[in-house]
Structures are given as structure tokens and as C-alpha cells.
Design a protein around this motif. Sequence first.
Motif: not given
Length: 162
Positions: A12-14
Motif C-alpha cells: 500500500k505504501e512505497k
Amino acid sequence: SLMVNAAGQTRKEKVILPSSLQGTKPNSIPNKKTEDPVSGKLNTSSLATRRQDLNGFHLIPPRVTFGVLKEGCTYATTVIIKNVGVNFSRFRVKQPPPHTGLRVMYTPGPVAAGLHVELEIEIFAMVLEGRDTGGLEEVSHDIEILTETDTLLLPVRANILC
């Protein structure tokens, strides 16, 4: 892949890679001259990493925060500059301007591979005349450490209680 996590699900996040994997050192400016004409090329498999990883210095800790200081007092802390290269290297510290109250004390000379030198960062907590800061003045300065391969910046922060 960086696109999925360990369970195989889409992230979901980098993912933020550490600076050692990104190939750059934080708070540093590379010099124009990067290859030393005196030293030969290294072709051994044990040193088959990137060329920039074979020389340079690291600061431990990478920044200094003094916190809240009493005006008129002198405070000091120690920072270690470590040679992480495979050759002797030299460095030089550009002393901060007098109005900051900062001073860096160290022993000059070459630093062997794997060894370190202690830098003593000293601050005399003073408030410049003519300023009304509401009882707290912030001192913020980046100390420049000039090495053979790059210029390291050591951020120093403090708040002086008037």
C-alpha cells in the motif's frame, strides 16, 4: 520485488530504501575529482562493490541536537568521523562563523582505513544583541567537513534560553 510484501500481497505504501543501498550518503556533496591518480585500480572480488563505497567518511551521529541551553554557558559533545574506505584519507573542518558560538576541535592528520577521529563540538550559548526572540533563540548551522571525495554536512541545532 518491491511491489509486493513478504506475503505476496501488493504494497500500500512505497518502500524507503536506506541510504547505503541508494548509493548516496545523507548530507553530503560529492567533489568533482573522484578518482585518485596515485592509487591503482582494484580488481579483487572482495572489493567488487561500487567505487564510491571504497573511500570516504561516515559521521556518527549524523546530526547534533543540543536542546535548550542556558545563555552564557558552554556546552560540548563528541562526534566520531570514521574512515570507511580501504585507504588512508584526510579531512578538514571548516570552522563555523563566530556569531554562531560554535567551535570544532579535532586532531588533524591522515586517518587509516577503519579507524576514526573524535570531533568535539563546542557551543557557547549567546544571544545576538538587538533581537527580541521572546525568550528563546534558535541556533542552526551546518558544519562543513571537507574530505578527499566529498563535503559532509553536520547539522547542529540548539535553542538558547534568554
